[in-house]
Design a protein around this motif. Structure first.
Motif, PDB file in Angstrom:
ATOM      1  N   HIS A   1      -9.843  -0.364  -7.243  1.00  0.00           N
ATOM      2  CA  HIS A   1      -9.206   0.776  -7.003  1.00  0.00           C
ATOM      3  C   HIS A   1      -7.823   0.671  -6.534  1.00  0.00           C
ATOM      4  O   HIS A   1      -6.730   1.187  -7.015  1.00  0.00           O
ATOM      5  CB  HIS A   1      -9.953   1.272  -5.537  1.00  0.00           C
ATOM      6  N   LEU A   2      -7.478  -0.324  -5.599  1.00  0.00           N
ATOM      7  CA  LEU A   2      -5.966  -0.891  -5.335  1.00  0.00           C
ATOM      8  C   LEU A   2      -4.999  -0.992  -6.485  1.00  0.00           C
ATOM      9  O   LEU A   2      -4.119  -0.657  -6.392  1.00  0.00           O
ATOM     10  CB  LEU A   2      -6.045  -1.759  -4.227  1.00  0.00           C
ATOM     11  N   LEU A   3      -5.514  -1.761  -7.497  1.00  0.00           N
ATOM     12  CA  LEU A   3      -4.734  -2.398  -8.350  1.00  0.00           C
ATOM     13  C   LEU A   3      -4.797  -1.267  -9.482  1.00  0.00           C
ATOM     14  O   LEU A   3      -4.072  -1.599 -10.588  1.00  0.00           O
ATOM     15  CB  LEU A   3      -5.220  -3.662  -8.937  1.00  0.00           C
ATOM     16  N   GLY A   4      -5.306  -0.036  -9.318  1.00  0.00           N
ATOM     17  CA  GLY A   4      -5.272   0.949 -10.445  1.00  0.00           C
ATOM     18  C   GLY A   4      -4.439   1.886  -9.916  1.00  0.00           C
ATOM     19  O   GLY A   4      -4.084   2.965 -10.727  1.00  0.00           O
ATOM     20  N   LEU A   5      -3.833   1.854  -8.800  1.00  0.00           N
ATOM     21  CA  LEU A   5      -2.852   3.022  -8.259  1.00  0.00           C
ATOM     22  C   LEU A   5      -1.563   2.487  -9.151  1.00  0.00           C
ATOM     23  O   LEU A   5      -1.095   1.656  -9.358  1.00  0.00           O
ATOM     24  CB  LEU A   5      -2.315   2.850  -6.903  1.00  0.00           C
ATOM     25  N   PRO A   6      -1.013   3.717  -9.430  1.00  0.00           N
ATOM     26  CA  PRO A   6       0.329   3.666 -10.422  1.00  0.00           C
ATOM     27  C   PRO A   6       1.476   3.099  -9.723  1.00  0.00           C
ATOM     28  O   PRO A   6       2.310   2.562 -10.784  1.00  0.00           O
ATOM     29  CB  PRO A   6       0.633   5.297 -10.607  1.00  0.00           C
ATOM     30  N   GLN A   7       1.760   2.866  -8.467  1.00  0.00           N
ATOM     31  CA  GLN A   7       2.950   2.246  -8.002  1.00  0.00           C
ATOM     32  C   GLN A   7       2.471   0.770  -7.970  1.00  0.00           C
ATOM     33  O   GLN A   7       3.614  -0.008  -7.470  1.00  0.00           O
ATOM     34  CB  GLN A   7       3.298   2.822  -6.712  1.00  0.00           C
ATOM     35  N   THR A   8       1.455   0.299  -8.194  1.00  0.00           N
ATOM     36  CA  THR A   8       1.222  -1.081  -7.997  1.00  0.00           C
ATOM     37  C   THR A   8       1.661  -1.948  -9.445  1.00  0.00           C
ATOM     38  O   THR A   8       1.234  -1.484 -10.367  1.00  0.00           O
ATOM     39  CB  THR A   8      -0.208  -1.386  -7.747  1.00  0.00           C
ATOM     40  N   THR A   9       2.361  -2.803  -9.197  1.00  0.00           N
ATOM     41  CA  THR A   9       2.963  -3.509 -10.425  1.00  0.00           C
ATOM     42  C   THR A   9       2.195  -4.946 -10.419  1.00  0.00           C
ATOM     43  O   THR A   9       1.901  -5.295 -11.609  1.00  0.00           O
ATOM     44  CB  THR A   9       4.516  -3.896 -10.200  1.00  0.00           C
ATOM     45  N   THR A  10       1.894  -5.569  -9.362  1.00  0.00           N
ATOM     46  CA  THR A  10       1.338  -7.008  -9.397  1.00  0.00           C
ATOM     47  C   THR A  10       0.821  -7.101  -7.904  1.00  0.00           C
ATOM     48  O   THR A  10       0.940  -6.257  -7.047  1.00  0.00           O
ATOM     49  CB  THR A  10       2.199  -7.893  -9.875  1.00  0.00           C
ATOM     50  N   ILE A  11       0.299  -8.239  -7.910  1.00  0.00           N
ATOM     51  CA  ILE A  11      -0.505  -8.648  -6.518  1.00  0.00           C
ATOM     52  C   ILE A  11       0.153 -10.168  -6.257  1.00  0.00           C
ATOM     53  O   ILE A  11       0.388 -11.003  -7.242  1.00  0.00           O
ATOM     54  CB  ILE A  11      -1.992  -8.809  -6.445  1.00  0.00           C
ATOM     55  N   ILE A  12       0.263 -10.242  -5.176  1.00  0.00           N
ATOM     56  CA  ILE A  12       0.639 -11.655  -4.652  1.00  0.00           C
ATOM     57  C   ILE A  12      -0.644 -12.213  -3.599  1.00  0.00           C
ATOM     58  O   ILE A  12      -1.005 -11.335  -2.687  1.00  0.00           O
ATOM     59  CB  ILE A  12       1.829 -11.874  -3.796  1.00  0.00           C
ATOM     60  N   SER A  13      -0.965 -13.367  -3.787  1.00  0.00           N
ATOM     61  CA  SER A  13      -2.251 -14.019  -3.168  1.00  0.00           C
ATOM     62  C   SER A  13      -2.504 -15.410  -3.284  1.00  0.00           C
ATOM     63  O   SER A  13      -1.844 -16.087  -4.201  1.00  0.00           O
ATOM     64  CB  SER A  13      -3.360 -13.148  -3.422  1.00  0.00           C
ATOM     65  N   GLY A  14      -3.230 -16.008  -2.271  1.00  0.00           N
ATOM     66  CA  GLY A  14      -3.488 -17.432  -2.724  1.00  0.00           C
ATOM     67  C   GLY A  14      -4.427 -17.565  -3.777  1.00  0.00           C
ATOM     68  O   GLY A  14      -4.641 -16.464  -4.475  1.00  0.00           O
ATOM     69  N   LEU A  15      -5.295 -18.773  -3.835  1.00  0.00           N
ATOM     70  CA  LEU A  15      -6.185 -18.981  -5.165  1.00  0.00           C
ATOM     71  C   LEU A  15      -7.305 -19.450  -4.314  1.00  0.00           C
ATOM     72  O   LEU A  15      -8.067 -20.363  -5.109  1.00  0.00           O
ATOM     73  CB  LEU A  15      -5.316 -19.753  -6.074  1.00  0.00           C
ATOM     74  N   ALA A  16      -7.587 -19.091  -3.494  1.00  0.00           N
ATOM     75  CA  ALA A  16      -8.864 -19.750  -2.408  1.00  0.00           C
ATOM     76  C   ALA A  16     -10.108 -18.629  -3.324  1.00  0.00           C
ATOM     77  O   ALA A  16      -9.853 -17.954  -3.745  1.00  0.00           O
ATOM     78  CB  ALA A  16      -8.827 -19.249  -1.027  1.00  0.00           C
ATOM     79  N   GLN A  17     -11.023 -19.393  -2.622  1.00  0.00           N
ATOM     80  CA  GLN A  17     -12.399 -18.726  -2.815  1.00  0.00           C
ATOM     81  C   GLN A  17     -12.576 -17.385  -2.639  1.00  0.00           C
ATOM     82  O   GLN A  17     -11.987 -17.201  -1.384  1.00  0.00           O
ATOM     83  CB  GLN A  17     -13.615 -19.689  -2.447  1.00  0.00           C
ATOM     84  N   GLY A  18     -13.306 -16.479  -3.043  1.00  0.00           N
ATOM     85  CA  GLY A  18     -13.614 -15.152  -2.573  1.00  0.00           C
ATOM     86  C   GLY A  18     -12.438 -14.185  -2.898  1.00  0.00           C
ATOM     87  O   GLY A  18     -12.009 -13.925  -3.917  1.00  0.00           O
ATOM     88  N   ALA A  19     -11.834 -13.208  -1.838  1.00  0.00           N
ATOM     89  CA  ALA A  19     -11.005 -11.992  -2.112  1.00  0.00           C
ATOM     90  C   ALA A  19     -10.000 -12.620  -2.898  1.00  0.00           C
ATOM     91  O   ALA A  19      -9.281 -11.987  -3.884  1.00  0.00           O
ATOM     92  CB  ALA A  19     -10.725 -11.388  -0.877  1.00  0.00           C
TER      93      ALA A  19
END
Length: 215
Positions: A132-150
């Motif tokens: 849902h979050l990454l389907g929002l029109p204003q969302t271009t990309t995400i920044i996150s770690g590469l850990a297990q899980g979320a």
């Protein structure tokens, strides 16, 4: 003579030098016109505690560090805090790293993004929320770690949606933690951007990950 960029890399990879001292050196380099410095001069400029001088000098003047720097110059892309491409949001943190190693496209940093930090034991609900979050029109990309899980789920969803993810890792770019995320880490680097403040062959350590979260 080393360039300012090469000097910051060498100090960053040397033993005995901490992040606060690196920032002091970087601040001095902003206005300096002569940076052909000895290890002792660098230590004094950066206010390195005297108990670390010998460790730093021995490392800084060693053939091993010279070879290490040559390897990074040849095989790794990197930028320093003195360059215009350095992430502006990172400059707002209390202790930004002076050197960042990366694979991918730095222009992704200029796009609007959403930061994702979540549970290691993420559930199906986490994936649904990310969809849902990454389907929002204003969302271009995400920044996150590469850990297990979320963290890993966030990158997987971003890639599925054709977004260009930014992965911040707590190891060298040629190391993978957890190991099962190797293919995901490679995909993030190929489709977006992979960043680390740690040089090649640096493996995962507990104290790396709290520092990574502020990036």
């Amino acid at each position: 003579m080393l360039t300012k960029k090469q000097l910051l890399l060498k100090v960053h990879l040397a033993d005995g030098f901490g992040p606060i001292s690196e920032l002091r050196l970087a601040a001095w380099l902003v206005t300096s016109h002569n940076w052909a410095l000895s290890a002792l001069e660098i230590a004094q400029i950066a206010c390195l505690p005297e108990r670390y001088w010998l460790t730093f000098q021995t490392s800084f003047d060693s053939l091993a560090l010279q070879q290490k720097c040559a390897t990074h110059e040849r095989y790794v892309q990197y930028l320093t805090i003195l360059e215009a491409d350095y992430p502006q949001r990172l400059l707002e943190t209390h202790c930004p790293p002076t050197v960042l190693f990366y694979r991918g496209d730095l222009s992704v940093l200029k796009q609007p993004c959403v930061a994702v930090v979540g549970a290691r034991q993420a559930t199906e609900y986490t994936k649904q929320a990310l969809q849902h979050l990454l389907g929002l029109p204003q969302t271009t990309t995400i920044i996150s770690g590469l850990a297990q899980g979320a963290d890993a789920m966030a990158h997987e969803v971003a890639l599925q949606k054709g977004l260009r993810p930014i992965g911040v890792i707590g190891t060298g770019l040629n190391c993978y933690y957890p190991p099962q995320n190797e293919h995901l880490q490679q995909a993030v680097a190929e489709k977006g951007l992979l960043i680390s403040e740690y040089g090649l062959d640096v493996t995962a350590k507990k104290h790396h990950f709290p520092a990574r979260e502020v990036m």
